[in-house]
Design an enzyme around this catalytic site. Structure first.
Site, PDB file in Angstrom:
ATOM      1  CB  SER A 594      -0.921   0.122   1.212  1.00  0.00           C
ATOM      2  OG  SER A 594      -1.896   0.919   1.061  1.00  0.00           O
ATOM      3  CG  ASP A 669      -6.335  -2.289  -4.766  1.00  0.00           C
ATOM      4  OD1 ASP A 669      -7.102  -1.843  -3.763  1.00  0.00           O
ATOM      5  OD2 ASP A 669      -5.134  -2.430  -4.037  1.00  0.00           O
ATOM      6  CG  HIS A 701      -5.401  -2.296  -0.515  1.00  0.00           C
ATOM      7  ND1 HIS A 701      -4.634  -1.992  -1.524  1.00  0.00           N
ATOM      8  CD2 HIS A 701      -4.921  -1.548   0.696  1.00  0.00           C
ATOM      9  CE1 HIS A 701      -3.754  -1.315  -1.236  1.00  0.00           C
ATOM     10  NE2 HIS A 701      -3.876  -0.888   0.077  1.00  0.00           N
TER      11      HIS A 701
END
Length: 724
Positions: A594, A669, A701
């Site tokens: 991330s 995602d 995600h």
């Protein structure tokens, strides 16, 4: 006889050595693994019944003596199902999630997956039940017993007598009722808010019809189907939120008469309403309070509204900043004084508690210092104090304190070490203290908030006993500014030899609202680090400026230039690593997910001669493709800050790739949309550089379930193939 005895001793010694040589697998260490639960420190489920402590287990609930820790059975699962017999509901399967909503009533609330049952465990009768436990966004009020929920996009309330009220008719994918808004930013995690007596319900209504759809695709049907997400990108049109108030007595809804963005000093070209967050109620349930934030996120106001008419009453507080203001907590009224409330703010540079009256007049700042109040747990009503968790003792500790609302005096309630979480009884006279330390897997105490006397309920054994455990260390270095302390964790192989050279992996996150180093078990280490250390790597993890719980100056150092200050600090970590004789400077790797994926690729491309191998998961590639609230808070809009966006973008740096880079993403995602990864791959094609790429179909995600085991094996293998 002597030979048999000698053989037995040899066998015992061999077994003992074998037990100490057990190796971890990802099935042991990863949360999706089939042995993960057995490798976690022992825990217990506890619930407060007023000031009575209950241990809730699968098949029994026990009353716990707070002075001795001794237990006696309160009731069993068989008892509950016997008392519920004939209620036309399924059997209750476990009791560990049981709650005790009324301090003065012998009622336990249990759920069987079909209905919530309130059972009086003294009279052995069901006293109340509903049948909507599977509905979305369910929110129950214990006074009126009314329940708000969402079904097929529409918002409903079922009152305590079971009568159903439909609050909306136009709900859809584009008109969202009663759920989180503003993409869960600003501390928002729900969309309905009952007033204290459960007669009025505040709720969010979000119109996102004007927001662009991101074209997600479900590949699993025979013909792939279009499943778009509403995704407002930085600088683009965002959604419109309003706040409604439903009155159970009149069966009518009014909407708060809130201002538009242009009325709050917004400089963003796209005209939108302000952000509304941290909704709370006055104790009498007649006034609603919330923080209103302009789209620039630099002008925040606490405003009150009349819950009957929706009219704006007053602006009680205003906070502005040259960078951003980030309201994260609702105001909380004192239980013993309906005219005063506690507000949390970082106005002096650190998150602290302020006492106000309901006219908006500041009475006192209750906490102060270069440390952060991390959690306001609740109140001790007897001595009129607030129970908080803060990092006053040490930036990487979490400790429990009592704060007097009259003098501000703080009293520490725990042992002064480690990382503590507190669960307060209804009166605030007692708390459950769950804590760990770097060498303590988990302890649980019940303690008096007045005498500080504690009773040990659980001392968890080391679940890793008998395994080859790595060496966990922590320390600090100076940031790139030469003055700020940064804390790190280092994980070394169990048989570490300082005369050898080790390949070393930097694990990085580095973004806001997160930290990696804490004075918890193993210094808060991720279990993947153990797996890598077992394979002969050194792991290094550093919390750079921009991460959480260190105050505004520390957190806002990255404003309008995400990735730049963070990289400078991470490279100070690399400088420290290179000074260590056992770190192989020619075999440095980096990994993150991330924001950490963004940092991983940023480091790989900005320092191509330093890092040999990198694995980046779910990476942001260009902040112009990230969502409005988060992106604009830290970067402003692409129109306002073109230089900052250009500097942070990784697209034009694709040509710098020298080492081995693997990029991994969830194919679906909806947080860092696939446009990031795919655009970077396109840039690499044009630049002639060769990253590797892997996607997880159907995953968002973060990889869920056993897919996470597969993911971490893939990450590990990449370093095994190219870094050793």
């Amino acid at each position: 006889m002597m030979k048999i005895k000698l053989l037995f001793l040899l066998m015992t010694a061999t077994l003992s050595m074998s037990a100490q040589d057990k190796l971890f697998t990802l099935e042991d260490l990863n949360f999706g693994g089939n042995n993960y639960r057995n490798m976690q420190p022992e825990n217990m489920w506890l619930a407060w019944w007023g000031d009575q402590l209950i241990r809730t287990d699968v098949e029994e609930c026990y009353l716990v003596d707070k002075k001795t820790g001794k237990e006696k059975v309160l009731f069993t699962l068989n008892d509950i199902n016997k008392w519920a017999k004939g209620s036309n509901t399924k059997q209750v399967r476990y009791l560990h999630s049981a709650t005790f909503p009324y301090a003065d009533k012998s009622i336990v609330a249990v759920n069987n997956g079909q209905a919530t049952l309130h059972i009086d465990f003294k009279t052995h009768q069901i006293v109340w039940q509903d049948s909507i436990s599977k509905k979305q966004a369910r929110d129950w009020n214990k006074v009126s017993k009314a329940t708000a929920y969402v079904d097929d996009y529409q918002l409903y309330v079922v009152d305590g007598d079971g009568k159903k009220h439909q609050l909306s008719t136009d709900g859809s994918r584009e008109i969202v009722y009663g759920q989180s808004v503003h993409r869960n930013e600003f501390g928002i995690d729900k969309g309905t808010f009952w007033n204290p007596n459960g007669q009025r319900l505040a709720f969010y209504r979000m119109d996102q019809s004007m927001v662009t759809d991101y074209p997600q695709v479900d590949i699993f049907p025979r013909e792939a189907t279009y499943e778009p997400d509403k995704y407002p990108m930085a600088g683009m049109t965002s959604h419109v939120v309003t706040v409604g108030i439903y009155d159970l007595n009149t069966n009518k809804t009014v909407y708060l008469k809130t201002p538009k963005g242009s009325e709050c000093g917004d400089s963003v070209e796209t005209s939108t309403p302000v952000y509304f967050t941290n909704i709370s109620w006055s104790p009498d349930g007649k006034t609603i309070y919330m923080f209103e934030l302009n789209r620039d996120q630099n002008d925040c106001r606490l405003v009150s509204y009349d819950a009957t008419t929706g009219k704006r009453i007053a602006e009680l507080y205003r906070e502005t900043s040259k960078k951003y203001v980030e309201p994260m907590h609702p105001i909380v009224f004192l239980p013993w004084d309906d005219t005063k409330f506690i507000m949390q703010s970082q106005r002096d540079g650190y998150n602290h508690l302020y006492l106000y009256n309901n006219k908006g007049e500041l009475l006192s700042q209750l906490t102060k210092g270069q440390w952060v109040v991390e959690d306001m747990v609740g109140f001790n009503k007897k001595d009129k104090s607030i129970i908080i968790v803060s990092n006053e003792a040490n930036p990487i500790q979490r400790n429990i304190y009592s704060v007097s609302t009259q003098t501000g005096k703080r009293t520490q309630l725990d042992n002064g070490r480690g990382s503590h979480r507190a669960e307060l009884s209804e009166s605030g006279l007692y708390l459950v203290d769950r804590y760990t330390e770097p060498d303590v897997p988990r302890n649980i105490d019940v303690a008096s908030t007045q005498t500080k006397k504690a009773t040990r309920l659980l001392t968890a054994k080391d679940p890793w006993e008998g395994y080859q455990q790595p060496i966990f260390e922590s320390g600090s270095i100076k940031a790139a500014d030469g003055k700020t302390d940064l804390f790190y964790r280092m994980v070394k192989p169990h048989d570490f030899d300082a005369t050898k050279k080790y390949p070393t992996v930097v694990y990085v996150y580095g973004g806001p609202h997160a930290h990696n180093v804490e004075a918890a078990w193993h210094w808060y280490s991720r279990t993947w680090e153990t797996y890598m250390a077992q394979k002969g790597y050194v792991l290094f993890i550093l919390d750079n400026r921009g991460s959480e719980n260190r105050g505004l100056e520390f957190e806002q150092a990255t404003f309008r230039q995400l990735g730049q200050v963070e990289m400078q600090d991470q490279m100070k970590g690399v400088e420290y690593l290179k000074s260590l004789p056992y770190v192989d400077a020619d075999k440095l790797g980096v990994h993150g997910w991330s924001f950490g994926g963004f940092m991983t690729i940023s480091l790989m491309l900005n320092y191509p001669d330093v890092f040999k191998v990198a694995v980046a998961g779910g990476p942001v590639i260009d902040w112009k493709w990230y969502e409005v609230m988060y992106g604009e808070r830290y970067m402003d809009t692409p129109q306002q800050n073109p230089e900052g966006y250009a500097k942070a973008s990784l697209i034009d740096k694709a040509k710098n790739l020298k080492g081995k880079l693997q990029i991994i993403t969830g194919y679906n995602d909806n947080t860092v949309v696939p446009q990031h990864c795919l655009s970077f791959l396109n840039a690499c094609i044009k630049a002639g550089t060769q990253p590797d790429f892997f996607a997880y179909p159907g995953e968002e995600h973060n990889m869920r379930g056993h897919a996470s085991v597969h993911l971490h094996e893939r990450i590990t293998q990449y370093f095994e193939d190219y870094l050793k």
